[in-house]
Scaffold this motif. Structure first.
Motif, mmCIF file in Angstrom:
data_model
loop_
_atom_site.group_PDB
_atom_site.id
_atom_site.type_symbol
_atom_site.label_atom_id
_atom_site.label_comp_id
_atom_site.label_asym_id
_atom_site.label_seq_id
_atom_site.Cartn_x
_atom_site.Cartn_y
_atom_site.Cartn_z
ATOM 1 N N GLY A 1 0.808 -1.304 -0.096
ATOM 2 C CA GLY A 1 0.047 0.062 0.093
ATOM 3 C C GLY A 1 0.636 1.255 -0.031
ATOM 4 N N GLY A 2 1.916 1.026 -0.007
ATOM 5 C CA GLY A 2 3.138 2.418 -0.521
ATOM 6 C C GLY A 2 3.999 2.512 1.062
ATOM 7 N N ALA A 3 3.563 1.745 1.897
ATOM 8 C CA ALA A 3 4.244 1.500 2.989
ATOM 9 C C ALA A 3 5.592 1.027 3.367
ATOM 10 C CB ALA A 3 3.495 1.287 4.391
ATOM 11 N N ALA A 4 5.936 0.114 2.272
ATOM 12 C CA ALA A 4 7.198 -0.572 2.069
ATOM 13 C C ALA A 4 8.339 0.397 1.975
ATOM 14 C CB ALA A 4 7.073 -1.645 0.943
ATOM 15 N N THR A 5 9.561 -0.061 2.360
ATOM 16 C CA THR A 5 10.565 0.589 2.106
ATOM 17 C C THR A 5 11.373 0.064 0.756
ATOM 18 O OG1 THR A 5 12.165 -0.800 3.279
ATOM 19 C CG2 THR A 5 11.119 0.802 4.619
ATOM 20 N N LEU A 6 12.181 0.804 0.110
ATOM 21 C CA LEU A 6 12.847 0.543 -1.087
ATOM 22 C C LEU A 6 13.590 -0.568 -0.866
ATOM 23 C CD1 LEU A 6 13.617 4.301 -2.434
ATOM 24 C CD2 LEU A 6 11.568 2.647 -2.611
ATOM 25 N N GLY A 7 14.350 -0.609 0.289
ATOM 26 C CA GLY A 7 15.159 -1.563 0.691
ATOM 27 C C GLY A 7 14.454 -3.298 0.795
ATOM 28 N N ALA A 8 13.154 -2.867 1.298
ATOM 29 C CA ALA A 8 12.416 -4.175 1.395
ATOM 30 C C ALA A 8 11.894 -4.580 0.045
ATOM 31 C CB ALA A 8 11.327 -3.962 2.383
ATOM 32 N N LEU A 9 11.858 -3.618 -0.984
ATOM 33 C CA LEU A 9 11.443 -3.901 -2.334
ATOM 34 C C LEU A 9 12.650 -4.287 -3.136
ATOM 35 C CD1 LEU A 9 8.919 -1.061 -3.076
ATOM 36 C CD2 LEU A 9 8.431 -3.257 -2.333
ATOM 37 N N GLY A 10 13.744 -4.496 -2.698
ATOM 38 C CA GLY A 10 14.867 -5.224 -3.427
ATOM 39 C C GLY A 10 15.931 -4.304 -3.615
ATOM 40 N N MET A 11 16.106 -2.774 -3.316
ATOM 41 C CA MET A 11 17.101 -1.999 -3.519
ATOM 42 C C MET A 11 18.401 -2.464 -2.619
ATOM 43 S SD MET A 11 17.170 2.043 -2.978
ATOM 44 C CE MET A 11 18.653 3.101 -3.065
ATOM 45 N N THR A 12 19.436 -2.296 -3.396
ATOM 46 C CA THR A 12 20.495 -3.226 -2.766
ATOM 47 C C THR A 12 21.605 -2.097 -2.261
ATOM 48 O OG1 THR A 12 21.762 -3.397 -4.770
ATOM 49 C CG2 THR A 12 20.522 -5.316 -4.156
ATOM 50 N N ALA A 13 21.613 -1.297 -3.073
ATOM 51 C CA ALA A 13 22.764 -0.024 -2.573
ATOM 52 C C ALA A 13 22.026 0.509 -1.339
ATOM 53 C CB ALA A 13 23.109 0.840 -3.690
ATOM 54 N N PRO A 14 22.861 0.968 -0.241
ATOM 55 C CA PRO A 14 22.313 1.813 0.713
ATOM 56 C C PRO A 14 21.951 2.971 0.532
ATOM 57 C CG PRO A 14 24.662 1.435 1.051
ATOM 58 C CD PRO A 14 24.187 0.740 -0.189
ATOM 59 N N GLY A 15 22.499 3.645 -0.385
ATOM 60 C CA GLY A 15 22.362 5.026 -0.794
ATOM 61 C C GLY A 15 23.269 5.994 -0.322
ATOM 62 N N PRO A 16 23.080 7.381 -0.865
ATOM 63 C CA PRO A 16 22.127 7.574 -1.919
ATOM 64 C C PRO A 16 22.267 7.010 -3.256
ATOM 65 C CG PRO A 16 23.367 9.513 -1.537
ATOM 66 C CD PRO A 16 23.924 8.551 -0.467
ATOM 67 N N THR A 17 21.359 6.517 -3.870
ATOM 68 C CA THR A 17 21.358 6.075 -5.483
ATOM 69 C C THR A 17 20.463 7.040 -6.013
ATOM 70 O OG1 THR A 17 21.540 3.692 -4.684
ATOM 71 C CG2 THR A 17 20.678 4.307 -6.524
ATOM 72 N N THR A 18 21.020 7.467 -7.186
ATOM 73 C CA THR A 18 20.019 8.378 -8.193
ATOM 74 C C THR A 18 19.389 7.659 -9.170
ATOM 75 O OG1 THR A 18 22.107 8.463 -9.664
ATOM 76 C CG2 THR A 18 22.221 10.144 -7.919
ATOM 77 N N LEU A 19 18.194 8.385 -9.449
ATOM 78 C CA LEU A 19 17.462 7.966 -10.623
ATOM 79 C C LEU A 19 17.330 9.019 -11.504
ATOM 80 C CD1 LEU A 19 15.493 5.723 -11.784
ATOM 81 C CD2 LEU A 19 13.737 6.859 -10.529
ATOM 82 N N SER A 20 17.812 8.883 -12.869
ATOM 83 C CA SER A 20 17.498 9.890 -13.595
ATOM 84 C C SER A 20 16.227 9.812 -14.494
ATOM 85 C CB SER A 20 18.646 10.054 -14.535
ATOM 86 O OG SER A 20 18.582 10.875 -15.555
ATOM 87 N N ILE A 21 15.505 10.969 -14.215
ATOM 88 C CA ILE A 21 14.166 10.807 -14.837
ATOM 89 C C ILE A 21 14.030 11.908 -16.085
ATOM 90 C CG2 ILE A 21 11.617 11.200 -14.639
ATOM 91 C CD1 ILE A 21 12.278 11.444 -11.532
ATOM 92 N N GLY A 22 13.798 11.199 -17.281
ATOM 93 C CA GLY A 22 13.933 11.895 -18.572
ATOM 94 C C GLY A 22 12.440 12.131 -19.234
ATOM 95 N N GLY A 23 12.010 12.986 -19.723
ATOM 96 C CA GLY A 23 10.575 13.231 -20.443
ATOM 97 C C GLY A 23 10.742 14.131 -21.446
ATOM 98 N N GLU A 24 9.469 14.360 -22.163
ATOM 99 C CA GLU A 24 9.593 15.540 -23.086
ATOM 100 C C GLU A 24 9.985 17.194 -22.789
ATOM 101 O OE1 GLU A 24 5.026 15.125 -21.853
ATOM 102 O OE2 GLU A 24 6.850 13.586 -22.033
ATOM 103 N N LYS A 25 9.599 17.150 -21.640
ATOM 104 C CA LYS A 25 9.997 18.564 -20.949
ATOM 105 C C LYS A 25 11.612 18.413 -20.332
ATOM 106 C CE LYS A 25 5.602 19.580 -19.117
ATOM 107 N NZ LYS A 25 4.756 20.267 -18.016
ATOM 108 N N GLY A 26 12.070 17.796 -20.087
ATOM 109 C CA GLY A 26 13.481 17.755 -19.775
ATOM 110 C C GLY A 26 14.044 16.439 -18.765
ATOM 111 N N THR A 27 15.081 16.726 -18.083
ATOM 112 C CA THR A 27 15.437 15.578 -17.034
ATOM 113 C C THR A 27 15.565 16.329 -15.685
ATOM 114 O OG1 THR A 27 17.802 16.192 -17.653
ATOM 115 C CG2 THR A 27 16.700 14.571 -18.999
ATOM 116 N N ALA A 28 15.442 15.286 -14.792
ATOM 117 C CA ALA A 28 15.866 15.550 -13.337
ATOM 118 C C ALA A 28 16.296 14.374 -12.659
ATOM 119 C CB ALA A 28 14.414 15.941 -12.626
#
Length: 615
Positions: free
Chosen positions: A118-145
């Protein structure tokens, strides 16, 4: 101040006597005040009419434009395939529209349940292995972040962080707990819509997001040489700057310039970079938790380089702690997942066209493609006779309302015996009696008024005169389209033959329009003007005349004739009040002298009586 003795010697009620004497003195003042009240009522009547003329003028203005006469009606033989609306530019005729493909947004969806609780799970519990901070690059038609993530972040906080960049990227994510999946979608449709997610932690994309990696690549992260922006994105880059600085980033042989001044924050610069063509190429900037400025370069074979293009003593690269020239970054392997949008493909009269949206316009017709169908829908465009008829009828109705109201004022009975009530008269009447009295006192104040009579005559005359300068044989009078004046008793009221007007609109729409909107630009005469143009100009002239006569609610007295008269009356009232004060003081002085004399005589009489009695 006169010393007032109230009948102590004479036994007379001096105050009452003075009041009665002053009542007679106040009669001329009451008449002046009644005149003022009558003038104010007349002024307010003029203003009420002026407001109605203004509203009618606005209606006439709309009707001297082409738009009301050019409305079209359009229909689709299958509105489940394509719906349509028409503009005034739509050409009457019959067309076909076939929908071969619908435009779609770019989208990505988790392939299986991700265990998000329901959205309460942590990213680690979902399978993220690197403790962080890990970056996620988001690209779309407007630009990136870029967003930074830790294993302790919840799925809900990830969604919030992701969507906070939507204004920069054009990409959003949502989570449905009932089916336990993430849905990524672009804000626009068409082939330019895209979603590009990349991370150096492949487990994040596959395990946490539940997406299938589409490609891998080698990028690099360029980091400032020292933490600079330790207070966050609102920190100013250099508040001591005295001139604008040009910060240049070169990437893949192209220069990208950004302006920085003393008020520019690092957050504003990053937003500008990520939303620019540089950002759309996949380069993104962000701050890490230490306050370092970072650049994610998706392709380390295309190095980034930085330069300060402003020749002054300031060094913007030093403020950003970036190297001059080519930058050396830390290489990383990343995994990427990509989603793309699709254009709508349609056939309009067998001509194939593509659109980035399912809503588009062709030949003055607005289309909304709803579903793909092998059969073309028939699109029919016709003159919207009912709409044009209703617009003309509305003008006629508004004209009749105006003339009826003004004619009522012109013929209203006048009751000369009912003048505005004085304050003394009001005291002797009930509220209902005051209302009934004032209804008659206000009646007929504009009876046979020359300004209004002349204006109504000009209106009536303009509507029966032919419009000159039209092609021979064209409709040139209102009667030609079924609009006629009533009997003399109706005082210029217009009547409409619905069938004849609709027939004229259907058969000769251009002629009907020209009958109303024609303008010969000759201010000396309105012979060559259309009927709506005439009505507009006559209304504007009437408004100007009434403004000069009665002003508006925001006018000063000095700016209109009745206001000037009211000012003169106020001055008379002021002078007369001063005179009344003088008269009243004189009466009291006379009565005081009398009382003083009588008191003296009474004293002398008492003395004599005492003397005689004592003898």
């Amino acid at each position: 101040m006169v010393t007032r003795l109230n009948g102590f010697a004479s036994g007379m009620d001096i105050d009452t006597m003075v009041k009665q004497l002053m009542a007679a003195q106040r009669i001329p003042l009451d008449k002046i005040q009644q005149k003022k009240q009558t003038l104010e009522w007349q002024r307010d009547n003029y203003r009420e009419i002026n407001n109605k003329v203004l509203a009618f003028r606005n209606t006439a203005f709309d009707m001297k434009l082409q738009t009301p006469y050019q409305t079209k009606k359009v229909s689709s033989s299958d509105s489940t395939v394509v719906s349509v609306t028409a503009t005034a530019n739509a050409t009457e005729g019959i067309y076909t529209m076939k929908v071969n493909n619908l435009a779609t947004s770019a989208s990505l969806t988790s392939g299986a349940a991700i265990g998000g609780l329901g959205g309460a799970a942590t990213l680690g519990a979902l399978g993220m292995t690197a403790p962080g901070p890990t970056t996620l690059s988001i690209g779309g038609e407007k630009g990136t972040a870029v967003i930074q993530l830790n294993t302790t972040d919840t799925l809900n906080s990830f969604i919030s962080s992701f969507n906070s960049k939507a204004s920069t990227t054009g990409v959003k994510v949502s989570y449905d707990k009932t089916i336990d999946r993430l849905f990524f979608v672009s804000s626009t449709t068409g082939v330019d819509a895209k979603i590009e997610l990349s991370s150096s932690d492949s487990a994040f994309i596959t395990d946490v997001l539940g997406l299938t990696v589409g490609s891998t690549g080698t990028g690099e992260t360029v980091t400032s040489s020292a933490p600079v922006f330790t207070t966050g994105s609102t920190q100013k880059i250099n508040s001591a700057l005295t001139t604008d600085q040009t910060f240049r980033i070169n990437y893949d042989g192209l220069d990208h310039n950004f302006t920085i001044n003393s008020t520019t924050s690092i957050g504003q610069l990053m937003t500008a970079i990520n939303g620019s063509d540089l950002g759309k190429a996949g380069v993104s900037s962000y701050l890490d938790s230490a306050g370092n400025l970072n650049f994610n370069n998706p392709d380390n074979t295309k190095p980034l380089s930085f330069s300060d293009q402003t020749l002054d003593s300031s060094d913007i690269l030093d403020s950003l702690k970036l190297p001059s020239g080519a930058a050396v970054g830390v290489a990383f392997n990343y995994d990427k997942v990509v989603g793309a949008g699709i254009n709508a493909v349609v056939e309009y009269n067998t001509v194939v066209a593509e659109y980035s949206s399912n809503t588009f316009s062709i030949n003055g017709i607005n289309f909304t493609a709803i579903k793909v169908d092998a059969t073309a829908a028939t699109i029919t465009v016709t003159q919207d006779v009912d709409s044009v008829y209703n617009s003309i009828k509305n003008l006629v109705d508004k004209y009749n309302e105006l003339t009826s109201f003004v004619n009522t004022k012109l013929t209203e009975s006048k009751y000369r015996d009912f003048q505005p009530l004085t304050n003394a008269q009001r005291e002797d009447l009930s509220d209902d009696e005051i209302v009934a009295w004032e209804l008659k006192a206000k009646s007929g104040l504009l009876k046979n008024d020359n300004i209004l009579s002349s204006a109504m005559n000009r209106y009536r005359f303009s509507l029966v005169e032919s419009v000159s300068g039209l092609p021979s044989g064209d409709l040139s009078q209102l009667s030609d389209i079924g609009i006629t004046t009533g009997s003399y008793l109706e005082k210029g009221k217009l009547n409409i033959s619905e069938s004849k007007l609709k027939e004229a609109i259907a058969l000769n729409p251009e002629q009907v329009m020209n009958l109303f909107i024609k303008n010969d630009d000759d201010d000396s005469t309105d012979d060559g003007d259309g009927l709506a143009t005439r009505l507009y100009e006559l209304s504007a002239g009437m408004i100007s005349t009434l403004n000069s006569k009665a002003g508006t609610s925001v006018s000063t007295n000095a700016s209109y004739l009745m206001g000037q008269e009211l000012t003169r009356i106020d001055e008379r009232i002021l002078r007369y009040n001063d005179r009344l004060v003088t008269v009243e003081d004189r009466y009291y002085r006379q009565f005081t002298a009398m009382e003083t004399a009588m008191n003296k005589m009474n004293s002398q009489s008492s003395y004599l009586m005492q003397q005689f009695g004592g003898g």
